[in-house]
Design a protein around this motif. Structure first.
Motif, PDB file in Angstrom:
ATOM      1  N   PRO A 117       0.807  -1.225   0.000  1.00 32.19           N
ATOM      2  CA  PRO A 117       0.000   0.000   0.000  1.00 32.19           C
ATOM      3  C   PRO A 117       0.842   1.277   0.000  1.00 32.19           C
ATOM      4  O   PRO A 117       2.022   1.248   0.324  1.00 32.19           O
ATOM      5  CB  PRO A 117      -0.766  -0.106   1.329  1.00 32.19           C
ATOM      6  CG  PRO A 117       0.139  -0.897   2.221  1.00 32.19           C
ATOM      7  CD  PRO A 117       0.868  -1.870   1.327  1.00 32.19           C
ATOM      8  N   ASP A 264      -7.246  -6.666   1.661  1.00 30.48           N
ATOM      9  CA  ASP A 264      -7.506  -5.216   1.649  1.00 30.48           C
ATOM     10  C   ASP A 264      -7.451  -4.630   3.055  1.00 30.48           C
ATOM     11  O   ASP A 264      -6.898  -3.552   3.272  1.00 30.48           O
ATOM     12  CB  ASP A 264      -8.886  -4.911   1.038  1.00 30.48           C
ATOM     13  CG  ASP A 264      -8.914  -5.231  -0.451  1.00 30.48           C
ATOM     14  OD1 ASP A 264      -7.826  -5.377  -1.040  1.00 30.48           O
ATOM     15  OD2 ASP A 264     -10.015  -5.347  -1.013  1.00 30.48           O
ATOM     16  N   LEU A 265      -8.049  -5.372   3.991  1.00 32.72           N
ATOM     17  CA  LEU A 265      -8.022  -4.921   5.385  1.00 32.72           C
ATOM     18  C   LEU A 265      -6.571  -4.866   5.896  1.00 32.72           C
ATOM     19  O   LEU A 265      -6.163  -3.895   6.535  1.00 32.72           O
ATOM     20  CB  LEU A 265      -8.843  -5.872   6.276  1.00 32.72           C
ATOM     21  CG  LEU A 265      -8.839  -5.535   7.767  1.00 32.72           C
ATOM     22  CD1 LEU A 265      -9.646  -4.272   8.050  1.00 32.72           C
ATOM     23  CD2 LEU A 265      -9.358  -6.706   8.605  1.00 32.72           C
ATOM     24  N   LYS A 268      -4.773  -1.836   4.402  1.00 29.31           N
ATOM     25  CA  LYS A 268      -5.249  -0.591   5.010  1.00 29.31           C
ATOM     26  C   LYS A 268      -4.644  -0.431   6.409  1.00 29.31           C
ATOM     27  O   LYS A 268      -4.106   0.621   6.748  1.00 29.31           O
ATOM     28  CB  LYS A 268      -6.781  -0.635   5.086  1.00 29.31           C
ATOM     29  CG  LYS A 268      -7.442   0.614   5.601  1.00 29.31           C
ATOM     30  CD  LYS A 268      -8.965   0.434   5.593  1.00 29.31           C
ATOM     31  CE  LYS A 268      -9.650   0.730   6.866  1.00 29.31           C
ATOM     32  NZ  LYS A 268      -9.518  -0.010   8.068  1.00 29.31           N
ATOM     33  N   ASP A 269      -4.718  -1.490   7.208  1.00 24.70           N
ATOM     34  CA  ASP A 269      -4.193  -1.421   8.581  1.00 24.70           C
ATOM     35  C   ASP A 269      -2.667  -1.315   8.587  1.00 24.70           C
ATOM     36  O   ASP A 269      -2.085  -0.619   9.425  1.00 24.70           O
ATOM     37  CB  ASP A 269      -4.633  -2.646   9.391  1.00 24.70           C
ATOM     38  CG  ASP A 269      -6.122  -2.577   9.755  1.00 24.70           C
ATOM     39  OD1 ASP A 269      -6.776  -1.567   9.412  1.00 24.70           O
ATOM     40  OD2 ASP A 269      -6.619  -3.542  10.378  1.00 24.70           O
ATOM     41  N   ALA A 271      -0.772   0.074   6.261  1.00 24.84           N
ATOM     42  CA  ALA A 271      -0.386   1.431   5.842  1.00 24.84           C
ATOM     43  C   ALA A 271      -0.503   2.398   7.026  1.00 24.84           C
ATOM     44  O   ALA A 271       0.378   3.226   7.261  1.00 24.84           O
ATOM     45  CB  ALA A 271      -1.266   1.902   4.689  1.00 24.84           C
ATOM     46  N   ALA A 272      -1.594   2.262   7.792  1.00 19.80           N
ATOM     47  CA  ALA A 272      -1.793   3.164   8.936  1.00 19.80           C
ATOM     48  C   ALA A 272      -0.715   2.947   9.996  1.00 19.80           C
ATOM     49  O   ALA A 272      -0.134   3.908  10.509  1.00 19.80           O
ATOM     50  CB  ALA A 272      -3.180   2.936   9.533  1.00 19.80           C
TER      51      ALA A 272
END
Ligand code: CCH
Length: 302
Positions: A117, A264-265, A268-269, A271-272
């Motif tokens: 990501p 995808d989850l 997303k997690d 990247a954060a």
């Protein structure tokens, strides 16, 4: 505290874009490991940040302390000199960027280029460091331990259980080197492609405890397994004791399962949490530069 995206950048967008492009250009390297220096650049970004202690507000990527023996010579950082040497020509070409910014940016560029990501990265770290600010050794995790140790290390940085599991997914990338850590082999069969394979394999494969090297020469036991299509002569896949502990813990395991099912989850997690990791200990003033008491690039011995 002003969000770093709202602060003035010490560099122009064009400057940052030029560095990114030059990092992308050196990632593929047929003479190194699995053909990419990306994984070791990711590890450099993580180890430069992962010394942070939220309570004492010491450690973190600001200062690029790994240039000096006190931090760079920590056995936990063995092998990261390769990553620093790979980045040196880029630092020479773009001398305006600080090492602390370059190392974190290179990690973010590598993750993206390997299929991962987009991670937010903000500039402004300085290279000023002094003896008092170099974090003590022993702040990075010890792979021979288990979940209690992971919690102690990552809670100290300010992360929670979900974030610990998400961060561990970086072991989709790269490999262990016997001469650096005493462990040997890659976690997944395509270690230069970022994915959630690590979580899938952690759950699916039948892992076996083994010493690959000689214990007397510093080799640790680790978990090994092979995919159905792999022969006995093929290098096995591996998991560290700390990796396996994620599946042996009631709070960690549900996250391993979620990330195994939902890439995808995980992206997303991840990247954060990686964005949060490289910001640890970086507090900027209005000029956009991280706070420090000396000149950038200077080392003061106490
Ligand atoms: Fe890691 N890691 N890591 N790791 N790591 C190693 C290699 C990589 C632990 C131990 C090791 C994170 C968390 C942990 C990478 C990224 C991350 C190695 C092999 C050990 C040992 C070193 C060698 O022999 O070269 C432990 C324990 C933890 C506890 O959580 C986190 C967090 C990240 C990033 C977000 C990457 C990438 C590598 C591969 C490096 C390479 O050279 O290929």
């Amino acid at each position: 505290v002003i969000h770093p995206s709202k602060l003035k950048s010490p560099y122009t967008q064009e400057q940052v874009a030029a560095v990114k492009k030059d990092v992308e250009a050196i990632l593929k390297n047929k003479d190194y490991d699995d053909g990419s220096i990306g994984p070791v650049l990711v590890r450099l970004a993580w180890h430069s940040s992962g010394t942070y202690c939220a309570e004492t507000k010491t450690g973190g990527s600001n200062g690029a302390g790994m240039r000096y023996e006190k931090e760079g010579g920590d056995p936990a950082n063995a092998g990261l000199q390769h990553a620093r040497v790979f980045l040196e020509p880029i630092k020479e070409k773009h001398s305006w960027i600080t090492y602390a910014d370059l190392w974190t940016l290179a990690g973010v560029v590598a993750i993206k280029a390997m299929g991962g990501p987009e991670i937010e990265w903000y500039p402004g770290r300085t290279d000023f460091v002094d003896d008092a600010r170099v974090p003590p050794r022993g702040r990075l995790p010890d792979a021979a331990q288990a979940q209690d140790h992971l919690r102690a290390i990552f809670y100290r940085m300010g992360f929670n259980d979900q974030e610990i599991v998400a961060l561990s997914g970086a072991h989709n990338l790269g490999r262990c080197h016997a001469d650096r850590s005493g462990f040997e082999g890659p976690w997944v069969n395509n270690p230069t492609r970022f994915s959630n394979q690590y979580f899938k394999l952690l759950i699916k494969l039948k892992w076996e405890k083994k010493h690959l090297g000689r214990e007397a020469q510093g080799a640790h036991w680790q978990w090994i397994a092979r995919l159905p299509h792999m022969d006995e002569e093929d290098e096995p896949l591996m998991m560290l004791p700390t990796d396996m502990s994620l599946t042996l813990d009631d709070k960690f395991k549900p996250w391993v399962e979620k990330y195994a099912e939902d890439q995808d989850l995980f992206f997303k997690d991840f990247a954060a949490v990686f964005g949060k990791l490289i910001e640890l200990g970086v507090t900027r003033d209005e000029s956009g530069l991280a706070k420090h008491d000396g000149k950038a690039g200077e080392y003061k011995s106490a």
